[in-house]
Design an enzyme around this catalytic site. Structure first.
Site, PDB file in Angstrom:
ATOM      1  CB  SER A   1      -0.879   0.038   1.262  1.00  0.00           C
ATOM      2  OG  SER A   1      -1.684  -1.101   1.333  1.00  0.00           O
TER       3      SER A   1
ATOM      4  CB  ALA B   1       4.873  -3.743   0.905  1.00  0.00           C
TER       5      ALA B   1
ATOM      6  CD  GLU C   1      -2.746  -4.303   5.861  1.00  0.00           C
ATOM      7  OE1 GLU C   1      -2.910  -3.413   6.692  1.00  0.00           O
ATOM      8  OE2 GLU C   1      -1.806  -4.309   5.043  1.00  0.00           O
TER       9      GLU C   1
ATOM     10  CE  LYS D   1       6.721   2.583  25.212  1.00  0.00           C
ATOM     11  NZ  LYS D   1       6.119   3.723  25.858  1.00  0.00           N
TER      12      LYS D   1
ATOM     13  N   GLY E   1       7.608  -6.907  25.686  1.00  0.00           N
ATOM     14  CA  GLY E   1       8.355  -7.934  24.967  1.00  0.00           C
ATOM     15  C   GLY E   1       7.409  -8.956  24.340  1.00  0.00           C
TER      16      GLY E   1
ATOM     17  N   GLY F   1       5.727  -3.917  14.135  1.00  0.00           N
ATOM     18  CA  GLY F   1       5.254  -5.307  14.119  1.00  0.00           C
ATOM     19  C   GLY F   1       5.730  -6.021  12.862  1.00  0.00           C
ATOM     20  CG  ASP F   2       4.363  -4.718   9.190  1.00  0.00           C
ATOM     21  OD1 ASP F   2       3.580  -5.628   9.492  1.00  0.00           O
ATOM     22  OD2 ASP F   2       3.982  -3.595   8.816  1.00  0.00           O
TER      23      ASP F   2
ATOM     24  N   GLY G   1       8.028   6.767   9.399  1.00  0.00           N
ATOM     25  CA  GLY G   1       7.547   5.928   8.293  1.00  0.00           C
ATOM     26  C   GLY G   1       7.657   4.460   8.626  1.00  0.00           C
TER      27      GLY G   1
HETATM   28  O1  RIB Z   1       1.753  -2.510   9.904  1.00  0.00           O
HETATM   29  C1  RIB Z   1       1.860  -1.179   9.472  1.00  0.00           C
HETATM   30  C2  RIB Z   1       1.130  -1.018   8.186  1.00  0.00           C
HETATM   31  O2  RIB Z   1      -0.232  -1.230   8.415  1.00  0.00           O
HETATM   32  C3  RIB Z   1       1.232   0.361   7.601  1.00  0.00           C
HETATM   33  O3  RIB Z   1       2.345   0.531   6.764  1.00  0.00           O
HETATM   34  C4  RIB Z   1      -0.075   0.519   6.869  1.00  0.00           C
HETATM   35  O4  RIB Z   1       0.051   0.329   5.503  1.00  0.00           O
HETATM   36  C5  RIB Z   1      -1.008  -0.499   7.503  1.00  0.00           C
HETATM   37  O5  RIB Z   1      -1.495  -1.367   6.603  1.00  0.00           O
END
Ligand code: RIB
Length: 292
Positions: A11, A42, A139, A213, A215, A241-242, A277
């Protein structure tokens, strides 16, 4: 070099920063607006690639300006986009983010990410079959997660399911996944009616609950273990998280034990929040190793 396949969303994040989060019916003045690449799939692909592994993305973008920018960003980060197709009848996915009061609020419009169907993924099964680890999030359509979990089980490829954003998941998917990484809210949806302790006990060395925070908590077969996170000055927690999921999958795919893998993932995630970001602060391997 280990191979990671990511099936998920791509996205554009439209990020507004503001001192105050508006309430219903309220208008506030913001302080900045920026457009940066995002999407959970992504983000995880880029985070894994920065850690120096071979990453293939399976996903969809719109054939619009955002779609071209998303593809370019993948390429710049060394992610293979052979299996990311522009679709013509839908716009690229977008995430509408407010950064205020030290946290984010996000509305996601899935757009082209809804085209990541089982039929679409079927064209890239070779990538999944050859992967050392497959990463998936929520998603994209539910039936795709189910389909990928079945294929991973059939091929004997470990699947790491990041159940975000939360939605109920079939028992079959829970069984098929090798690893599941909910936060506390997602865990309560996933294991409806079960306490965290009971849910962890039912899934030793498989479910890792991220507690911000504090863990990450899991059950090692004998006892509950909390692997603590690292303290940093956070600028933007979007994408933490990603980064955690990507780093965890890289470390596990490289054959590290669970505790070491979680430490590596926590370190990577803590570095990611120090810049603006979702992908801005995602670290390269050297930075993670030097600060561990
Ligand atoms: O996990 C973060 C992401 O969640 C953001 O970059 C946004 O695109 C949302 O989908």
């Amino acid at each position: 070099m280990v191979k990671i396949a990511v099936i998920g969303s791509s996205s554009m994040d439209l990020v507004v920063t503001s001192d105050k989060r508006p309430g219903a019916g309220e208008t506030v003045l913001g302080t900045s607006f920026k457009t940066v690449p995002g999407g959970k799939g992504a983000n995880q692909a880029v985070a894994a690639a920065r850690l120096g592994v071979d990453v293939s993305m399976i996903g969809c973008v719109g054939s619009d300006h955002y779609g071209s920018a998303i593809l370019e960003n993948f390429k710049q980060n060394g992610v293979d986009v052979t299996n990311v197709e522009p679709v013509t009848d839908t716009e690229s996915g977008t995430a509408h983010i407010i950064l205020a009061e030290g946290d984010n609020s996000i509305v996601v419009v899935k757009g082209a990410n809804d085209h990541v169907t089982p039929e679409y993924v079927e064209k890239s099964l070779e990538i999944i079959e050859r992967a050392d680890m497959v990463l998936i999030q929520q998603e994209i359509p539910e039936e795709t997660v189910e389909y990928v979990s079945e294929r991973c089980k059939e091929y004997g490829v470990p699947l790491l399911l990041n159940p975000a954003p939360s939605r109920p998941i079939s028992q079959k998917v829970i069984e098929n996944a090798a690893y599941i990484t909910p936060n506390e809210h997602e865990a309560s949806v996933l294991f409806d009616g079960l306490s965290i302790t009971a849910a962890l006990k039912q899934h030793p060395n498989k479910v890792f609950i991220t507690e911000g925070k504090l863990g990450v908590r899991y059950f090692d077969g004998k006892k509950e273990v909390l692997v603590p996170s690292y303290e940093v000055d956070a600028v933007d927690t979007t994408g933490a998280g990603d980064t955690f999921n990507a780093a965890l999958s890289v470390a596990l795919a490289e054959g590290n034990n669970i505790t070491d893998s979680l430490r590596f993932a926590n370190r990577a995630a803590s570095l990611s929040v120090t810049k603006f970001g979702a992908q801005g602060g995602m670290p390269f391997r050297k930075e993670v190793e030097e600060t561990l």
